[in-house]
Design a protein around this motif. Structure first.
Motif, PDB file in Angstrom:
ATOM      1  N   LEU A  10     -41.446 -24.171  -0.820  1.00  0.00           N
ATOM      2  CA  LEU A  10     -40.051 -24.601  -1.023  1.00  0.00           C
ATOM      3  C   LEU A  10     -39.087 -23.425  -1.049  1.00  0.00           C
ATOM      4  N   LYS A  11     -39.556 -22.285  -1.497  1.00  0.00           N
ATOM      5  CA  LYS A  11     -38.698 -21.099  -1.548  1.00  0.00           C
ATOM      6  C   LYS A  11     -38.182 -20.726  -0.165  1.00  0.00           C
ATOM      7  N   ARG A  14     -35.798 -24.629   2.317  1.00  0.00           N
ATOM      8  CA  ARG A  14     -34.835 -25.233   1.387  1.00  0.00           C
ATOM      9  C   ARG A  14     -34.285 -26.586   1.845  1.00  0.00           C
ATOM     10  N   GLN A  15     -34.687 -27.058   3.020  1.00  0.00           N
ATOM     11  CA  GLN A  15     -34.113 -28.284   3.557  1.00  0.00           C
ATOM     12  C   GLN A  15     -34.647 -29.556   2.890  1.00  0.00           C
ATOM     13  N   ARG A  37     -33.499 -26.023  -5.379  1.00  0.00           N
ATOM     14  CA  ARG A  37     -32.555 -27.051  -4.935  1.00  0.00           C
ATOM     15  C   ARG A  37     -33.209 -28.419  -4.783  1.00  0.00           C
ATOM     16  N   THR A  38     -34.494 -28.418  -4.540  1.00  0.00           N
ATOM     17  CA  THR A  38     -35.248 -29.646  -4.317  1.00  0.00           C
ATOM     18  C   THR A  38     -35.473 -30.371  -5.637  1.00  0.00           C
TER      19      THR A  38
END
Length: 68
Positions: A10-11, A14-15, A37-38
């Protein structure tokens, strides 16, 4: 089980806007050294496992349990 690889992914990706993790919780707490952000939902497989792990899970998202 290791949760670290998921958060490392995830780092750099970021989508993604959401992540569901079905688990018993028995793995080391992941290290998240970036602004996450997730939205993350930890789903424990029992109330007992939720009670043991929810405090560290809630550092990165929300936690709940479901019997299955």
């Amino acid at each position: 089980t290791s949760f670290q690889e998921v958060f490392d992914y995830l780092k750099d990706h970021r989508q993604y806007d959401g992540l569901l993790i079905f688990t018993d919780g028995y793995a080391p707490e992941p290290s998240v050294d970036f602004a996450l952000r997730t939205k993350v939902l930890w789903i424990c497989r029992s109330e007992q496992e939720y009670n043991v792990h929810h405090e560290w899970m809630e550092k990165t998202g929300r936690a709940c349990w479901i019997e299955f």
